[in-house]
Design a protein around this motif. Structure first.
Motif, PDB file in Angstrom:
ATOM      1  N   UNK A 101     -77.767  11.345 -17.545  1.00  0.00           N
ATOM      2  CA  UNK A 101     -76.719  12.174 -16.968  1.00  0.00           C
ATOM      3  C   UNK A 101     -75.541  11.308 -16.533  1.00  0.00           C
ATOM      4  N   UNK A 102     -74.335  11.800 -16.758  1.00  0.00           N
ATOM      5  CA  UNK A 102     -73.131  11.083 -16.352  1.00  0.00           C
ATOM      6  C   UNK A 102     -72.974  11.124 -14.834  1.00  0.00           C
ATOM      7  N   UNK A 103     -72.676   9.965 -14.244  1.00  0.00           N
ATOM      8  CA  UNK A 103     -72.523   9.872 -12.799  1.00  0.00           C
ATOM      9  C   UNK A 103     -71.352   8.965 -12.455  1.00  0.00           C
ATOM     10  N   UNK A 104     -70.782   9.182 -11.279  1.00  0.00           N
ATOM     11  CA  UNK A 104     -69.717   8.311 -10.792  1.00  0.00           C
ATOM     12  C   UNK A 104     -70.293   6.946 -10.434  1.00  0.00           C
ATOM     13  N   UNK A 105     -69.484   5.906 -10.602  1.00  0.00           N
ATOM     14  CA  UNK A 105     -69.873   4.547 -10.221  1.00  0.00           C
ATOM     15  C   UNK A 105     -68.994   4.084  -9.071  1.00  0.00           C
ATOM     16  N   UNK A 106     -69.630   3.518  -8.049  1.00  0.00           N
ATOM     17  CA  UNK A 106     -68.873   2.969  -6.940  1.00  0.00           C
ATOM     18  C   UNK A 106     -68.737   3.934  -5.781  1.00  0.00           C
ATOM     19  N   UNK A 107     -68.320   3.392  -4.658  1.00  0.00           N
ATOM     20  CA  UNK A 107     -68.188   4.162  -3.427  1.00  0.00           C
ATOM     21  C   UNK A 107     -67.125   5.245  -3.562  1.00  0.00           C
ATOM     22  N   UNK A 108     -67.494   6.451  -3.148  1.00  0.00           N
ATOM     23  CA  UNK A 108     -66.554   7.570  -3.074  1.00  0.00           C
ATOM     24  C   UNK A 108     -66.755   8.245  -1.724  1.00  0.00           C
ATOM     25  N   UNK A 109     -65.677   8.342  -0.951  1.00  0.00           N
ATOM     26  CA  UNK A 109     -65.704   9.045   0.333  1.00  0.00           C
ATOM     27  C   UNK A 109     -64.668  10.152   0.274  1.00  0.00           C
ATOM     28  N   UNK A 110     -65.093  11.368   0.565  1.00  0.00           N
ATOM     29  CA  UNK A 110     -64.204  12.525   0.551  1.00  0.00           C
ATOM     30  C   UNK A 110     -64.281  13.222   1.905  1.00  0.00           C
ATOM     31  N   UNK A 111     -63.133  13.408   2.536  1.00  0.00           N
ATOM     32  CA  UNK A 111     -63.073  14.056   3.857  1.00  0.00           C
ATOM     33  C   UNK A 111     -64.043  13.417   4.844  1.00  0.00           C
ATOM     34  N   UNK A 112     -64.119  12.083   4.799  1.00  0.00           N
ATOM     35  CA  UNK A 112     -64.945  11.354   5.743  1.00  0.00           C
ATOM     36  C   UNK A 112     -66.421  11.300   5.418  1.00  0.00           C
ATOM     37  N   UNK A 113     -66.831  11.941   4.319  1.00  0.00           N
ATOM     38  CA  UNK A 113     -68.239  11.988   3.947  1.00  0.00           C
ATOM     39  C   UNK A 113     -68.469  11.225   2.635  1.00  0.00           C
TER      40      UNK A 113
END
Length: 287
Positions: free
Chosen positions: A128-140
Motif C-alpha cells: 500500500x502507498x504511504x507517506x514518508x517522513x514526519x507530517x503534522x497537521x493542525x498540531x497532530x
C-alpha cells in the motif's frame, strides 16, 4: 628498415590526439565563459519572463519559459510569492490517487493562495502507498519521522510563522502546528546546498524563504518530465529575487517527478504532470 607506413600511422594518431586535446580545451573555455556570465544572463538569453498579480489573493506569479529556439525548449520555471504578511504553510494529509490536476483542484482549501505537493511516498509491507517522513497537521502527528540524515523540515508554528530547519537541528515542539519532512535542502544560508550536478533532470518543486522572510513556492516543469537537475534548480532559486528585492536564504525540495505540482486557485492554473499519481499530502499557502 624504415617503415614509412608505420611512421605515417603514428603521425596520424598523434595529430588526431592533438585535435581532441585542442577541442577539449576550447570546450572547457566555453563552459567557463558561460559560468562567468551568471545564471541571470542565461535566463535572460533563453527564457521569457511573465508576471501575473492577483490582488484578491495577493499572489505574484512569475514564469520563465524557454524560447522555442533554445536547447531547453519546453522548460518552464515558476516562482510564486504572496504579499500576505499573515500567510504561512499548512500541511494536509490527503492520501489520494487519481488525475493530479483534479486532485489539486478538489482538495485546495478555500482561501488558499497557492497549493503545492508535499513530501515523498513509499509502500508498506502490504504494497500500500504511504507517506514518508514526519507530517503534522493542525498540531497532530499524522505520520512518523523517518531517519534521514539530510534534508529538513518545513514548519509553521502556532503564531503563524513559517520556518525551514535542517534535519540535524530540528526536534518536534508543542508549538509546531504544521510540519512536513522532505529532502534535500536546495539552499542553505543563501548558498547552493547541492554540491555537484548529477545531470538527472526531473520536474521539481520547493518551498523557500527569502532573507526578509518572503515565502516562495517554486517549480520547474517540462512536458516530458525532464525539467532540471537539483543543482540547476538551486541555481535558479539563488538567481531570482523576491518582489522586495531580497534573495532566497533557505529552500527545501518537495517530491519531484510526476509528484511535483503547483496549483493557483485564483487563476485555476496547474503546473506539473496531469497524469494519474498518488498524492500523500499537500501544502497550502494561506492565512
Amino acid at each position: 628498415m624504415f617503415d614509412f607506413h608505420l611512421q605515417q600511422s603514428k603521425m596520424q594518431d598523434f595529430c588526431a590526439s592533438m585535435v581532441r586535446i585542442i577541442s577539449l580545451f576550447f570546450s572547457l573555455l566555453l563552459c567557463a565563459s558561460a559560468a562567468a556570465q551568471g545564471y541571470d544572463k542565461i535566463l535572460k538569453s533563453y527564457f521569457v519572463e511573465k508576471n501575473i498579480e492577483t490582488p484578491d489573493h495577493q499572489v505574484i506569479l512569475r514564469t520563465f519559459t524557454a524560447k522555442q529556439s533554445s536547447s531547453r525548449s519546453g522548460l518552464v520555471y515558476v516562482f510564486v510569492e504572496t504579499n500576505c504578511g499573515t500567510c504561512g504553510t499548512n500541511v494536509r494529509q490527503i492520501n489520494k490517487f487519481g488525475g493530479s490536476y483534479e486532485i489539486y483542484r478538489d482538495m485546495a482549501p478555500a482561501g488558499a493562495a497557492v497549493v503545492a505537493n508535499g513530501g515523498f511516498y513509499g509502500y508498506d509491507h502490504t504494497g500500500k502507498q504511504i507517506a514518508l517522513g514526519l507530517v503534522v497537521q493542525d498540531g497532530q502527528a499524522q505520520n512518523p519521522r523517518i531517519g534521514w540524515t539530510s534534508g529538513g523540515f518545513l514548519i509553521r508554528t502556532k503564531d503563524g510563522k513559517t520556518h525551514i530547519k535542517t534535519a540535524r537541528s530540528y526536534s518536534l515542539q508543542t508549538n509546531d502546528n504544521s510540519v512536513i519532512q522532505s529532502k534535500p535542502l536546495l539552499v542553505e544560508a543563501g548558498k547552493n546546498g547541492i554540491r555537484s550536478d548529477t545531470g538527472e533532470r526531473f520536474n521539481r518543486t520547493a518551498i523557500a524563504l527569502s532573507s526578509t522572510g518572503k515565502l516562495v513556492v517554486a517549480g520547474a516543469f517540462d512536458g516530458f518530465g525532464r525539467a532540471v537537475s537539483l543543482h540547476e534548480f538551486a541555481r535558479f532559486l539563488l538567481t531570482i529575487k523576491s518582489s522586495d528585492g531580497s534573495s532566497i536564504n533557505l529552500a527545501i525540495a518537495m517530491d519531484g517527478g510526476p509528484g511535483a505540482q503547483i496549483y493557483i486557485p485564483s487563476l485555476k492554473q496547474n503546473f506539473g504532470d496531469p497524469g494519474k499519481n498518488y498524492v500523500p499530502n499537500i501544502i497550502s499557502i494561506e492565512k
